[in-house]
Write a protein that holds these residues in place. Structure first.
Motif, PDB file in Angstrom:
ATOM      1  N   ARG A  45      60.261   9.487 -41.255  1.00  0.00           N
ATOM      2  CA  ARG A  45      59.316   8.806 -39.901  1.00  0.00           C
ATOM      3  C   ARG A  45      58.124   9.382 -40.631  1.00  0.00           C
ATOM      4  O   ARG A  45      57.656  10.228 -41.420  1.00  0.00           O
ATOM      5  N   TYR A  46      57.019   8.654 -40.118  1.00  0.00           N
ATOM      6  CA  TYR A  46      55.826   8.947 -40.531  1.00  0.00           C
ATOM      7  C   TYR A  46      55.222  10.121 -39.898  1.00  0.00           C
ATOM      8  O   TYR A  46      55.547  10.537 -38.759  1.00  0.00           O
ATOM      9  N   PRO A  47      54.351  11.002 -40.589  1.00  0.00           N
ATOM     10  CA  PRO A  47      54.057  12.252 -39.946  1.00  0.00           C
ATOM     11  C   PRO A  47      53.008  11.812 -38.692  1.00  0.00           C
ATOM     12  O   PRO A  47      52.326  10.748 -38.504  1.00  0.00           O
ATOM     13  N   ARG A  52      49.138  17.770 -34.636  1.00  0.00           N
ATOM     14  CA  ARG A  52      48.791  18.451 -33.463  1.00  0.00           C
ATOM     15  C   ARG A  52      49.145  19.803 -33.268  1.00  0.00           C
ATOM     16  O   ARG A  52      48.811  20.683 -32.878  1.00  0.00           O
ATOM     17  N   LYS A  53      50.629  19.996 -33.719  1.00  0.00           N
ATOM     18  CA  LYS A  53      51.554  21.231 -33.719  1.00  0.00           C
ATOM     19  C   LYS A  53      50.688  22.101 -34.431  1.00  0.00           C
ATOM     20  O   LYS A  53      50.391  23.404 -34.384  1.00  0.00           O
ATOM     21  N   LEU A 211      50.393  22.795 -51.764  1.00  0.00           N
ATOM     22  CA  LEU A 211      50.589  21.599 -50.689  1.00  0.00           C
ATOM     23  C   LEU A 211      49.477  20.944 -50.344  1.00  0.00           C
ATOM     24  O   LEU A 211      49.664  19.816 -49.829  1.00  0.00           O
ATOM     25  N   ARG A 212      48.307  21.178 -50.664  1.00  0.00           N
ATOM     26  CA  ARG A 212      47.183  20.450 -50.552  1.00  0.00           C
ATOM     27  C   ARG A 212      46.830  20.286 -49.209  1.00  0.00           C
ATOM     28  O   ARG A 212      47.121  19.180 -48.480  1.00  0.00           O
ATOM     29  N   ILE A 213      46.341  21.291 -48.663  1.00  0.00           N
ATOM     30  CA  ILE A 213      45.702  21.258 -47.119  1.00  0.00           C
ATOM     31  C   ILE A 213      44.550  22.171 -47.070  1.00  0.00           C
ATOM     32  O   ILE A 213      44.586  23.448 -47.305  1.00  0.00           O
ATOM     33  N   GLY A 214      43.690  21.766 -46.463  1.00  0.00           N
ATOM     34  CA  GLY A 214      42.336  22.514 -46.148  1.00  0.00           C
ATOM     35  C   GLY A 214      42.022  22.119 -44.660  1.00  0.00           C
ATOM     36  O   GLY A 214      42.302  21.159 -44.006  1.00  0.00           O
ATOM     37  N   MET A 215      41.021  23.074 -44.476  1.00  0.00           N
ATOM     38  CA  MET A 215      40.500  23.035 -42.856  1.00  0.00           C
ATOM     39  C   MET A 215      39.081  22.658 -42.476  1.00  0.00           C
ATOM     40  O   MET A 215      38.110  23.205 -43.542  1.00  0.00           O
ATOM     41  N   ASN A 236      50.799  15.150 -45.298  1.00  0.00           N
ATOM     42  CA  ASN A 236      52.113  14.796 -45.338  1.00  0.00           C
ATOM     43  C   ASN A 236      53.307  15.649 -44.376  1.00  0.00           C
ATOM     44  O   ASN A 236      52.861  16.629 -44.208  1.00  0.00           O
ATOM     45  N   SER A 237      54.273  14.967 -43.913  1.00  0.00           N
ATOM     46  CA  SER A 237      55.177  15.878 -42.963  1.00  0.00           C
ATOM     47  C   SER A 237      55.768  17.230 -43.647  1.00  0.00           C
ATOM     48  O   SER A 237      55.703  18.018 -42.967  1.00  0.00           O
TER      49      SER A 237
END
Ligand SMILES: *Cc1c(COP(=O)(O)O)cnc(C)c1O
Length: 348
Positions: A45-47, A52-53, A211-215, A236-237
């Motif tokens: 499934r697409y993320p 939101r979570k 993981l490549r995630i920033g805010m 990504n998921s």
């Protein structure tokens, strides 16, 4: 101040791509809306396009509403999107204060946006007067980095506030290293500054660079603009899943940060007694900037010892400086030993 009036006209007019998951957000039994492969696996499934979570959990930890959070493929994505949202190519500009993180300039140049650069003061603080002289209506964004990379210091809080209040554009305050600092940063004061965007990342203190995630934290209007122009499924998921798990391990993260800060002190202490080391700049981050005799030679020597540091000697105000990340106790010991053996090899 109406920050939305600063947005590029074409972006204001843009009708964003709407995903299947944007159109139906509830829970159902049968999903035949996104042309996915129906056979279950972790990833068929697409993320969630808006994560939101994850944002709910980050909102709880950071103490601000989820609609004031943007998540991207590293904070580098937020840097790029901010430039694309607010700067008209070949017409507008950004202002940066060097030496600083290289991506602000690169992202601007890729987008054909002019970069105005002002040097930091000799002690690496904001030179507000010189910055203000460069400001004109073409300057849409000012990038500030605190603690600053590669110098490691916090910028003066008072100067950041004054500039943010007087500037008629957007101030982007990059707090990638704020977890290692003695001050708490600007997230709790975000409501007072409608033109402030704060960047933080999971790549440093949280230990999730891979993981490549920033805010990005900002008013919900600015966050809405970033969401409008991002790739629909930009996080990504598996990243969403793994970061959510990590957010339940705040204690471990804090312990690692405290350990790194203790090591920062120890490395600073040990290296300051080495004769070819001229200056160790005080650091509020997980690295230290060190000025020395013949940084390039030291850099090469360390490579031969299979220790890689960052040569910043060609960077403004950083002549003969190396930037060295604080590693594990073991790694730092090897670094210190290498400095000692290099010292012994020099004829004074
Ligand atoms: C490391 C770093 C980042 C992090 O970028 P990510 O894309 O989130 O990994 C952002 N800003 C600065 C100043 C950094 O040094």
């Amino acid at each position: 101040m109406d920050v939305l009036s600063l947005v590029r006209e074409n972006i204001k007019r843009l009708k964003p791509y709407s995903t299947a998951r944007d159109e139906f957000m509830g829970v159902a039994d049968v999903y035949l809306d996104a042309n996915e492969n129906p056979f279950p696996s972790n990833y068929n499934r697409y993320p969630d396009p808006l994560q939101r979570k994850l944002k709910d959990k980050i909102a709880e930890i950071k103490g601000l509403p989820a609609d004031q959070i943007f998540l991207g493929n590293g904070s580098d994505e937020a840097i790029d999107l901010l430039i694309r949202a607010f700067c008209e190519p070949s017409r507008d500009s950004i202002l940066i204060t060097e030496p600083t993180y290289g991506m602000y300039r690169v992202c601007a140049e890729i987008n054909d946006v002019t970069v105005k650069s002002i040097l930091l003061t000799p002690d690496f603080d904001l030179d507000t007067e010189s910055v203000e002289k460069q400001l004109n209506p073409s300057v849409k964004l000012i990038f500030l980095c605190s603690p600053n990379n590669p110098t490691g210091n916090l910028l003066s809080k008072k100067k950041i506030v004054e500039l943010t209040q007087s500037f008629k554009g957007i101030v982007v305050l990059d707090e990638a290293y704020i977890d290692f600092a003695d001050e708490s940063g600007f997230v709790s004061q975000l409501a007072s500054y409608p033109n402030l965007v704060i960047l933080q990342t999971f790549s440093k203190a949280w230990g999730l660079a891979g993981l490549r995630i920033g805010m990005a934290f900002a008013s919900k209007e600015i966050i809405g603009v970033l969401n409008k122009i991002k790739y629909p499924y930009n996080v990504n998921s598996s990243t969403q899943h793994l970061v959510l798990e990590k957010l339940h391990q705040v204690k471990e993260k804090n312990e690692q940060v405290e350990g790194i800060k203790a090591e920062r002190l120890k490395v600073t202490d040990e290296l300051s007694s080495i004769r070819f080391v001229k200056k160790i700049y005080p650091s509020q981050a997980n690295f230290i900037l060190i000025k020395m005799n013949q940084a390039k030679a030291v850099y090469q020597y360390l490579i031969n010892e299979r220790i890689i540091v960052r040569d910043r000697s060609a960077v403004a105000l950083c002549d003969d400086c190396l930037r060295i990340t604080i590693g594990t106790q073991e790694e730092n010991k090897l670094l210190i030993q290498a400095f000692i053996s290099y010292e012994k090899s020099i004829v004074y």
